[in-house]
Write a protein that holds these residues in place. Structure first.
Motif, short mmCIF file in Angstrom:
data_model
loop_
_atom_site.label_atom_id
_atom_site.label_comp_id
_atom_site.label_asym_id
_atom_site.label_seq_id
_atom_site.Cartn_x
_atom_site.Cartn_y
_atom_site.Cartn_z
N SER A 99 0.87 -1.16 0.07
CA SER A 99 0.01 0.16 0.04
C SER A 99 0.94 1.25 0.03
N MET A 100 2.04 1.23 0.64
CA MET A 100 2.90 2.37 0.83
C MET A 100 3.70 2.57 -0.66
N THR A 101 3.78 1.59 -1.63
CA THR A 101 4.16 1.91 -2.76
C THR A 101 3.17 1.98 -3.73
N GLY A 102 2.06 1.91 -3.61
CA GLY A 102 0.99 2.26 -4.56
C GLY A 102 0.77 0.93 -5.38
N MET A 103 1.13 -0.26 -5.10
CA MET A 103 1.15 -1.45 -5.73
C MET A 103 0.32 -2.50 -4.83
N SER A 104 -0.44 -3.30 -5.81
CA SER A 104 -1.21 -4.48 -5.13
C SER A 104 -0.32 -5.17 -4.25
N GLU A 105 -1.01 -6.03 -3.19
CA GLU A 105 -0.07 -6.99 -2.62
C GLU A 105 0.66 -7.86 -3.70
N GLN A 106 -0.18 -8.48 -4.53
CA GLN A 106 0.56 -9.31 -5.51
C GLN A 106 1.67 -8.72 -6.26
N ASP A 107 1.53 -7.45 -6.74
CA ASP A 107 2.55 -6.72 -7.37
C ASP A 107 3.93 -6.41 -6.59
N TYR A 108 3.39 -6.03 -5.16
CA TYR A 108 4.42 -5.87 -4.39
C TYR A 108 5.48 -7.11 -4.28
N ARG A 109 4.76 -8.24 -3.97
CA ARG A 109 5.27 -9.64 -3.69
C ARG A 109 6.14 -9.98 -4.96
N GLU A 110 5.62 -9.85 -6.25
CA GLU A 110 6.41 -10.38 -7.17
C GLU A 110 7.55 -9.31 -7.46
N MET A 111 7.59 -8.15 -7.18
CA MET A 111 8.54 -7.25 -7.40
C MET A 111 9.86 -7.67 -6.55
N MET A 112 9.35 -7.96 -5.47
CA MET A 112 10.45 -8.35 -4.28
C MET A 112 11.11 -9.78 -4.59
N LEU A 113 10.12 -10.74 -5.16
CA LEU A 113 10.89 -11.84 -5.46
C LEU A 113 11.68 -11.67 -6.66
N LYS A 114 11.50 -10.73 -7.42
CA LYS A 114 12.23 -10.46 -8.76
C LYS A 114 13.62 -9.54 -8.33
N GLY A 115 13.86 -9.38 -7.02
CA GLY A 115 15.14 -8.55 -6.61
C GLY A 115 14.78 -7.27 -6.06
N GLY A 116 13.58 -6.59 -6.03
CA GLY A 116 13.10 -5.45 -5.52
C GLY A 116 13.16 -4.25 -6.55
N ARG A 117 13.08 -3.07 -5.95
CA ARG A 117 13.03 -2.09 -7.21
C ARG A 117 14.45 -1.77 -7.89
N SER A 118 14.21 -1.37 -9.16
CA SER A 118 15.20 -0.84 -9.75
C SER A 118 16.27 0.15 -8.99
N PRO A 119 17.60 0.38 -9.15
CA PRO A 119 18.23 1.41 -8.46
C PRO A 119 18.10 2.56 -9.12
N GLU A 120 17.72 2.62 -10.62
CA GLU A 120 17.32 3.74 -11.39
C GLU A 120 16.52 4.71 -10.71
N GLY A 121 17.05 5.94 -10.75
CA GLY A 121 15.95 7.10 -10.00
C GLY A 121 16.29 6.93 -8.51
N ASN A 122 16.87 5.94 -7.95
CA ASN A 122 16.87 5.82 -6.62
C ASN A 122 18.53 6.20 -5.90
N ARG A 123 19.18 7.09 -6.56
CA ARG A 123 20.46 7.08 -6.31
C ARG A 123 20.26 8.76 -5.66
N TYR A 124 21.83 8.98 -4.92
CA TYR A 124 21.48 10.34 -4.35
C TYR A 124 21.28 11.51 -5.68
N LEU A 125 20.51 12.52 -5.27
CA LEU A 125 20.16 13.32 -6.20
C LEU A 125 21.29 14.07 -6.75
N HIS A 126 22.17 14.29 -6.09
CA HIS A 126 23.38 15.23 -6.73
C HIS A 126 24.32 14.28 -7.67
N GLU A 127 23.94 12.81 -7.58
CA GLU A 127 24.73 11.91 -8.57
C GLU A 127 24.00 11.90 -9.96
#
Length: 130
Positions: A99-127
């Motif tokens: 719910s905190m990610t805006g995903m369904s429980e199933q979509d969240y579970r699948e994302m985590m089983l596939k290794g989690g979120r992509s690091p793209e866009g989740n780096r330090y802003l200054h980088e």
């Protein structure tokens, strides 16, 4: 803010540091009160009345009533304490995280089983490229 906090440069990340701890003290104490069955029953019977027993800000109370866990975290809530709200509502931690990610429980579970979120866009802003 008293100290330089380079970790505030990470998009979408709230670090539970001493400042957040002070801000969310009463919110987190409320959450911990839900570990007792009698308090869970009182809360579920009249959520607003129970929250009014705690010296929380109006914003914190509204975030709890709305079950806006992201806002609760911005207002000093610690996710491990906030999990008590979800448990009171009969939700698993996985359901809450989804719910905190805006995903369904199933979509969240699948994302985590596939290794989690992509690091793209989740780096330090200054980088990031400008």
């Amino acid at each position: 803010m008293a100290l330089d906090k380079p970790y505030q440069d990470i998009p979408g990340t709230i670090i539970f540091d001493s400042e957040q701890s002070r801000k969310g003290y009463h919110l987190n104490q409320f959450c911990m009160s839900l570990m007792k069955a009698e308090n869970r029953a009182r809360f579920k019977a009249d959520e607003s009345a129970y929250l009014d027993e705690w010296p929380m800000s109006a914003e914190q109370k509204q975030a709890v009533l709305s079950r806006d866990l992201n806002r609760c975290m911005q207002l000093g809530g610690n996710i491990y304490f906030l999990a008590k709200i979800g448990a009171t509502d009969g939700l698993s931690f996985q359901q809450m995280a989804g719910s905190m990610t805006g995903m369904s429980e199933q979509d969240y579970r699948e994302m985590m089983l596939k290794g989690g979120r992509s690091p793209e866009g989740n780096r330090y802003l200054h980088e990031q490229e400008k």
